[in-house]
Design a protein around this motif. Structure first.
Motif, short mmCIF file in Angstrom:
data_model
loop_
_atom_site.label_atom_id
_atom_site.label_comp_id
_atom_site.label_asym_id
_atom_site.label_seq_id
_atom_site.Cartn_x
_atom_site.Cartn_y
_atom_site.Cartn_z
N VAL A 1 0.99 -0.93 -0.56
CA VAL A 1 0.03 -0.17 -0.03
C VAL A 1 1.07 1.48 -0.08
CG1 VAL A 1 -1.59 0.96 1.07
CG2 VAL A 1 -1.72 -1.23 1.23
N TYR A 2 0.88 2.09 -0.98
CA TYR A 2 1.46 3.46 -0.92
C TYR A 2 0.35 4.71 -0.64
CZ TYR A 2 5.12 0.23 -2.77
OH TYR A 2 6.35 -0.91 -3.08
N PHE A 3 1.11 5.75 -0.10
CA PHE A 3 0.38 6.85 -0.10
C PHE A 3 1.70 8.34 0.04
CE2 PHE A 3 -0.36 3.70 3.40
CZ PHE A 3 -1.34 4.23 3.99
N HIS A 4 1.05 8.71 -0.83
CA HIS A 4 1.61 10.93 -0.68
C HIS A 4 2.18 10.91 0.59
CE1 HIS A 4 -0.15 10.55 -4.71
NE2 HIS A 4 -1.01 10.07 -4.62
N ALA A 5 2.88 11.76 0.98
CA ALA A 5 3.44 12.10 1.89
C ALA A 5 4.38 13.42 1.42
CB ALA A 5 4.12 11.02 2.75
N THR A 6 4.84 14.21 2.61
CA THR A 6 5.44 15.56 2.89
C THR A 6 6.13 15.68 3.37
OG1 THR A 6 3.30 17.19 3.79
CG2 THR A 6 3.68 16.82 0.65
N ALA A 7 7.65 16.05 3.57
CA ALA A 7 8.46 16.18 4.19
C ALA A 7 8.46 17.30 5.31
CB ALA A 7 9.21 15.67 3.90
N ASP A 8 8.31 16.60 6.11
CA ASP A 8 8.35 18.21 7.04
C ASP A 8 9.27 18.79 7.25
OD1 ASP A 8 5.32 17.75 8.39
OD2 ASP A 8 6.08 16.23 9.66
N GLY A 9 9.32 20.37 7.11
CA GLY A 9 10.76 21.04 7.95
C GLY A 9 11.06 21.11 6.16
N ALA A 10 12.70 21.24 7.15
CA ALA A 10 13.91 21.68 5.95
C ALA A 10 14.73 21.09 6.43
CB ALA A 10 14.54 23.14 5.59
N ALA A 11 14.41 19.84 7.47
CA ALA A 11 15.75 18.89 7.76
C ALA A 11 16.16 17.59 6.42
CB ALA A 11 15.79 17.88 8.78
N GLU A 12 17.34 17.21 6.42
CA GLU A 12 17.86 17.14 4.82
C GLU A 12 17.65 14.83 5.29
OE1 GLU A 12 18.53 17.20 1.78
OE2 GLU A 12 17.58 19.62 2.34
N PRO A 13 17.56 14.25 4.91
CA PRO A 13 17.18 13.30 5.05
C PRO A 13 19.33 12.09 5.66
CG PRO A 13 17.42 13.11 2.79
CD PRO A 13 17.14 14.67 3.44
N ARG A 14 18.81 11.14 6.32
CA ARG A 14 20.40 11.00 6.44
C ARG A 14 19.52 8.83 6.86
NH1 ARG A 14 18.65 14.09 10.55
NH2 ARG A 14 18.18 12.42 12.15
N ALA A 15 20.85 8.38 6.18
CA ALA A 15 20.11 6.89 5.81
C ALA A 15 20.59 6.26 6.70
CB ALA A 15 21.16 6.79 4.53
N ASP A 16 19.82 5.24 7.25
CA ASP A 16 21.03 4.04 8.34
C ASP A 16 21.39 3.40 7.38
OD1 ASP A 16 20.92 1.87 9.89
OD2 ASP A 16 18.44 2.12 10.17
N PRO A 17 22.07 2.91 7.68
CA PRO A 17 23.16 2.26 6.78
C PRO A 17 22.81 0.37 7.49
CG PRO A 17 24.88 3.41 8.77
CD PRO A 17 23.15 4.01 9.13
N THR A 18 22.15 0.54 7.93
CA THR A 18 21.76 -0.71 8.12
C THR A 18 20.94 -1.42 7.07
OG1 THR A 18 20.33 -0.71 9.90
CG2 THR A 18 22.24 -1.09 10.49
N GLU A 19 20.20 -0.54 7.01
CA GLU A 19 18.96 -0.59 5.93
C GLU A 19 18.79 0.42 4.60
OE1 GLU A 19 15.04 0.07 6.33
OE2 GLU A 19 15.56 -0.44 9.13
N VAL A 20 20.13 1.03 4.35
CA VAL A 20 19.93 2.31 3.37
C VAL A 20 21.10 2.29 2.72
CG1 VAL A 20 19.13 4.77 2.20
CG2 VAL A 20 17.50 3.10 3.74
N ALA A 21 21.76 2.16 1.36
CA ALA A 21 23.22 2.75 1.11
C ALA A 21 23.22 3.90 0.88
CB ALA A 21 23.50 1.65 0.26
N GLU A 22 21.65 5.13 0.69
CA GLU A 22 22.35 6.19 -0.09
C GLU A 22 20.92 6.76 -0.01
OE1 GLU A 22 23.50 8.26 -3.97
OE2 GLU A 22 23.50 5.87 -4.30
#
Length: 206
Positions: free
Chosen positions: A118-139
């Motif tokens: 199931v996929y949802f539309h979403a918007t990011a709050d604020g201006a924070a930049e994403p930080r990858a969790d290295p155990t799950e995400v490489a980039e």
């Protein structure tokens, strides 16, 4: 691990075959139900957030942030949680983009695992930049609708998810779009109401 069960969950007796199967020792039924999953199409300034997977299946390919729903967890809550865990971003989840069925892995025992995504539309709050969790995400990366990557995870459904998202944000990408020779106006159109002549006042009748 998502390997298919080999033993009965009720009495621990060996199962004669993969689910769907009934335990010959205690008559407990085992089913191969679809696993509920949720993901979020997170946008900011017209760009879409995608993550490159750091583990199998589909390691190294780009994916929509998401994962398996927890027990009694609403898919919208699961989508927001997965985005937060994978990228550190807090998001506001909106409406449903759609639902797709797929297999979890291309081969091996997990290939028998069916997922309901199931996929949802979403918007990011604020201006924070994403930080990858290295155990799950490489980039992590932000992509415009015209620059979506080709190396996609879960090719049985993620390409269709991204195409549906692109059509939802770019009206010109829809099959029913207007012909290029008849461009749509830049802004909303307004049609003035046609003036109605006042009714004549009939004179007194004889």
């Amino acid at each position: 691990s998502m390997a298919l069960p080999r033993f009965c969950s009720h009495c621990a007796a060996p199962l004669p075959s993969p689910p769907p199967v009934t335990c010959p020792a205690c008559d407990t039924s085992h089913w191969l139900d679809a696993k509920p999953c949720a993901g979020a199409l997170v946008t900011r300034r017209g760009k879409l957030l995608l993550v490159r997977r750091a583990h199998e299946p589909w390691r190294g390919r780009w994916d929509v942030p998401g994962g398996f729903c927890g027990p009694r967890e609403h898919p919208a809550d699961a989508a927001a949680r997965e985005v937060r865990e994978e990228t550190g971003l807090a998001v506001r989840v909106g409406g449903i983009l759609g639902m797709w069925i797929d297999s979890y892995a291309p081969d091996g025992p997990d290939a028998e695992k069916v997922t309901l995504n199931v996929y949802f539309h979403a918007t990011a709050d604020g201006a924070a930049e994403p930080r990858a969790d290295p155990t799950e995400v490489a980039e992590v990366g932000w992509f415009s609708p015209s620059e979506l990557p080709q190396e996609l995870a879960f090719p049985g459904h993620v390409p269709r998810v991204l195409e549906s998202w692109r059509e939802s944000v770019e009206p010109a990408a829809r099959p029913a779009a207007a012909s290029p020779s008849l461009p749509l106006p830049a802004g909303p159109t307004h049609v003035a109401p046609r003036p109605v002549a006042p009714a004549r006042n009939p004179g007194p009748t004889a």
